[in-house]
Write a protein that holds these residues in place. Structure first.
Motif, PDB file in Angstrom:
ATOM      1  N   ILE A 154       0.822  -1.213   0.000  1.00  0.00           N
ATOM      2  CA  ILE A 154       0.000   0.000   0.000  1.00  0.00           C
ATOM      3  C   ILE A 154       0.854   1.261   0.000  1.00  0.00           C
ATOM      4  O   ILE A 154       0.396   2.330  -0.388  1.00  0.00           O
ATOM      5  N   SER A 155       2.125   1.160   0.429  1.00  0.00           N
ATOM      6  CA  SER A 155       2.974   2.351   0.530  1.00  0.00           C
ATOM      7  C   SER A 155       3.712   2.621  -0.777  1.00  0.00           C
ATOM      8  O   SER A 155       3.771   1.776  -1.658  1.00  0.00           O
ATOM      9  N   SER A 360       3.020  -0.401  -6.591  1.00  0.00           N
ATOM     10  CA  SER A 360       3.640  -1.454  -5.780  1.00  0.00           C
ATOM     11  C   SER A 360       3.066  -2.849  -6.023  1.00  0.00           C
ATOM     12  O   SER A 360       3.844  -3.799  -6.177  1.00  0.00           O
TER      13      SER A 360
ATOM     14  N   PRO B 331      -1.053   5.050  -1.333  1.00  0.00           N
ATOM     15  CA  PRO B 331      -0.004   5.753  -2.091  1.00  0.00           C
ATOM     16  C   PRO B 331       0.644   4.850  -3.143  1.00  0.00           C
ATOM     17  O   PRO B 331       0.873   5.276  -4.272  1.00  0.00           O
ATOM     18  N   GLY B 332       0.915   3.598  -2.765  1.00  0.00           N
ATOM     19  CA  GLY B 332       1.652   2.696  -3.645  1.00  0.00           C
ATOM     20  C   GLY B 332       0.858   2.189  -4.829  1.00  0.00           C
ATOM     21  O   GLY B 332       1.418   1.595  -5.740  1.00  0.00           O
ATOM     22  N   TYR B 333      -0.469   2.391  -4.825  1.00  0.00           N
ATOM     23  CA  TYR B 333      -1.268   1.898  -5.935  1.00  0.00           C
ATOM     24  C   TYR B 333      -1.137   2.772  -7.184  1.00  0.00           C
ATOM     25  O   TYR B 333      -1.442   2.347  -8.276  1.00  0.00           O
ATOM     26  N   ARG B 334      -0.692   4.015  -6.980  1.00  0.00           N
ATOM     27  CA  ARG B 334      -0.531   4.951  -8.103  1.00  0.00           C
ATOM     28  C   ARG B 334      -1.809   5.052  -8.927  1.00  0.00           C
ATOM     29  O   ARG B 334      -1.809   4.860 -10.140  1.00  0.00           O
TER      30      ARG B 334
END
Lengths: 482, 482
Positions: A154-155, A360, B331-334
């Motif tokens: 998720i980060s 990610s 955040p990491g999913y963009r």
């Protein structure tokens, strides 16, 4: 679409409830709110919109009067079923034959548009059929990668990209003659983003880029959108790019960078020999011209060994290798990378400024897929399937197409480049074929001056079947009628 | 890193096996191949590299001699455990205080670098702590979205983006006063890609962009990387941007586009009033200047209603709203988007040319998360948590920081903007704090001329705890010592 101004800053109560009703009504008519859905309570609407309870109530009453919603006792307001609701207007596709003279951009747009039409036999798409892709195993890798990640992916990732993925890209480099460390690799959103970053890193608007001719049409607009000029290097389907021509062009046109597809170029399917790759790298190194090596088809070899890359001859760090899993594994995952040599710092900086980091979960999933060995197994099967398909398509073309047709003999990749009789106009043929729901790529779209008027590109990414057989037979008939 | 040329095109057998051994040895030394891993069989190596069986065998023998691999009877070759293996050199971080005079870029790079260091209390990061994010539910949405998709999200998405996601973005627009259809939305790789596309759509290199001052430092390098010039519009933490100044600057500097954060700007936390938003839109419309509205913090309001956006006043289609779930959800999913008004065709075209399409699984997952109502529930909790944290941090700052310190009173977002005594140099304070493993954002990095020398930005994205308490107390002490 321009949005109309529908709310005022000085709320006039009489006026305001009508506006709220209009906006909700528009959402209902556009099917954004669907039949049977519950609307917010009067209190919730009033809070959400910062209006009084009575205004919210009046807005709902207004919508009831219009027949769009209904009040259910002790439950609330719901979107009503009403046959009068306007449906999305069917979109009108431009029909074949409608326009007489079309530009290169329009041609490309037409071919692209057909990519997403379901009922069409897509001989135009240079990528694998869904049935050749390992959906179930990839889903497993996604689930496992997310589960194994400390933060469920998720980060934000580190800017340079997922470390496990980069390690396995470095390992795979061994097969193409590379001596690559995980730290040499930067991940990107598919190969396209890698190409854009590499171009941006070494050019400024107005600079000149050398590309092969014919080449993949998507490159033209990408290069031009960066304000760059194109010089096309004549490329033969048996000898590859004319390096003598390139040597002269470097000085004549002040070429700033070359963007080539040395291994199984698209549409030629040509693979440069090792000697030619080495010669190209040396020629460019002598002139300090960077090479962007698009290696997206490199893993799809039909022979026994993985062809070497230009990157493997790169003594000066001038070669930027770009690739992805979009042609081998998962187009929709948008997982790509580059190995940018001496330009690594610029590429990381561009990535930081233009997309911050990669997604990610998808990048972790592909890293996991590599790590577990699923990739190697999948690729062995895919290569075998493609080789078989290539032979089967070629056989059918020899059988069904007129005798004077010449077909390329690719040693890898997805496509056949086919030269037709000079009388045949490939774009006319495209338009006739699309009327029969067959999509091919006309030769015109593979150069900026639309010079390949009697060539077509046919993809063998889909396993041979009866529908393909019929389509190829029909194409042969259409050709004969020119 | 420049890759050395380690394979020759004219294989001299004596020489070749040493080269193969060198390259494999380097992979082992760099820990790309790990202790205990099985190497390919001699036959596989010979096929893979296109060398003879005897060369492959000799390469392995060479590696055995060097002590890097071992042969296990009837099994094959394995990477040996050897304490002599060189480990990755520890990277040397630049230490605080090492350099005396640093540029703006270097300052920003230092703050960025600390973002990924684990042991540091990150008061510098304007995003939510992991503990505030719905990991488990998001994983569920990912799994369900992939399962519900006909192709397991493995294929290319349509260029404009996932239809379900766009529908729910359009629905959410109702809360900010928008009248938006799914077809008005284009999805992107986070908000950053949306901003880059919007800037690219309406400018060419050399053009001038107006931004607020102070503003988020990431914007400077992004704008400059596109070859654009920056004009900074003075912005107060109580009144917002000076629109009279902007009106004059538009003609004086021939401003081509404004990039503002009207709702909970970063670092001020200021939210323009509806009247001011309307006035801004009208001023720009009169001059035909497009507005890029970065609405990434818009959903993080502490009050009862979602603030309206400039987009909601956009009668001419000149406002391009950009946002994402990076600050709210993942955040990491963009996953981001823009609602680009009259520039939609250009944005879709840029997306096609620069990234082809978005990552299918992550975008489908966020669409599913919206659809199931999980998002609304999560946001209610997140807003409450942030509001509480904002008050708690402010209280501690009032208690621990010197009496002459002034703190902003944001009504949403993640950050406090803090004015210190003129004697305090914020970058010096940053360096002293980092020695105590506390990371803050010095005011200098929020303008191109580093003018906010006695300001700092502190994020309240992490739930208040003892570590935070100690860090704020320590910061207060450090300030007093200036």
């Amino acid at each position: 679409m321009v949005n109309s101004l529908t709310r005022t800053t000085k709320p006039d109560e009489d006026f305001l409830y009508m506006q709220i009703a209009d906006r909700l009504g528009s959402q209902i008519n556009q099917l954004i709110l669907r039949t049977g859905e519950k609307l917010p309570s009067v209190r919730a609407l009033s809070q959400e919109q910062g209006i009084s309870l009575s205004t919210a109530y009046k807005a709902y009453v207004q919508l009831e009067i219009r027949g769009l919603i209904e009040a259910r006792p002790k439950s609330g307001y719901y979107v009503r079923y009403t046959p009068a609701r306007s449906f999305n207007e069917p979109k009108r596709e431009r029909l074949a034959g409608e326009s007489e003279k079309v530009s290169l951009d329009e041609m490309i747009a037409m071919v692209y548009r057909n990519f997403s039409a379901d009922s069409i036999v897509k001989l135009s798409m240079a990528s694998p059929a869904l049935s050749l892709l390992p959906l179930a195993k990839l889903n497993k890798s996604m689930a496992e990668a997310v589960r194994l990640s400390a933060d469920s992916c998720i980060s934000y990732e580190a800017v340079q990209g997922n470390a496990n993925l980069r390690t396995h890209i470095a390992r795979q480099a061994f097969a193409w003659g590379g001596n690559i460390l995980p730290d040499d690799v930067v991940t990107t959103q598919g190969c396209m983003e890698a190409l854009v970053f590499c171009l941006s890193a070494v050019t400024k608007p107005g600079d000149v880029v050398a590309i092969e001719c014919p080449t993949y049409f998507g490159i033209f607009s990408t290069v031009q959108s960066l304000g760059l000029k194109i010089v096309e290097i004549p490329t033969s389907s048996t000898e590859g790019p004319d390096l003598d021509y390139l040597a002269k062009a470097i000085n004549l046109h002040q070429i700033k960078v070359c963007l080539f597809v040395p291994t199984f170029s698209n549409p030629l399917g040509y693979c440069m020999t090792n000697e030619k790759k080495k010669k190209l790298v040396e020629l460019l190194a002598k002139n300090e011209v960077p090479l962007i090596e698009d290696d997206i088809y490199g893993e799809m070899y039909f022979g026994r060994t993985r062809p070497r890359t230009c990157k493997s001859y790169d003594a000066k760090g001038l070669v930027m290798l770009c690739s992805s899993v979009s042609k081998t594994l998962a187009p929709g995952y948008r997982v790509g990378w580059c190995i940018p040599g001496r330009f690594k710092a610029q590429i990381i900086n561009l990535k930081l400024m233009h997309s911050l980091s990669s997604a990610s979960p998808t990048h972790a999933a592909i890293g996991h897929f590599f790590e577990t060995g699923r990739y190697d197994l999948h690729m062995r099967n895919l290569r075998k399937a493609l080789h078989t398909q290539c032979l089967r398509y070629t056989q059918a073309i020899t059988e069904y197409f007129p005798d004077d047709v010449k077909v390329s003999r690719p040693e890898g990749g997805y496509v056949l480049w086919i030269e037709l009789n000079k009388k045949v106009d490939a774009f006319e043929l495209y338009k006739q074929a699309i009327a029969f729901k067959i999509s091919i790529s006309p030769g015109q779209i593979f150069s900026t001056d639309s010079r390949f008027t009697n060539f077509i590109r046919i993809s063998f990414g889909t396993p041979y079947n009866e529908e393909i057989d019929k389509s190829l037979k029909k194409l042969g008939q259409l050709m004969s009628e020119f």
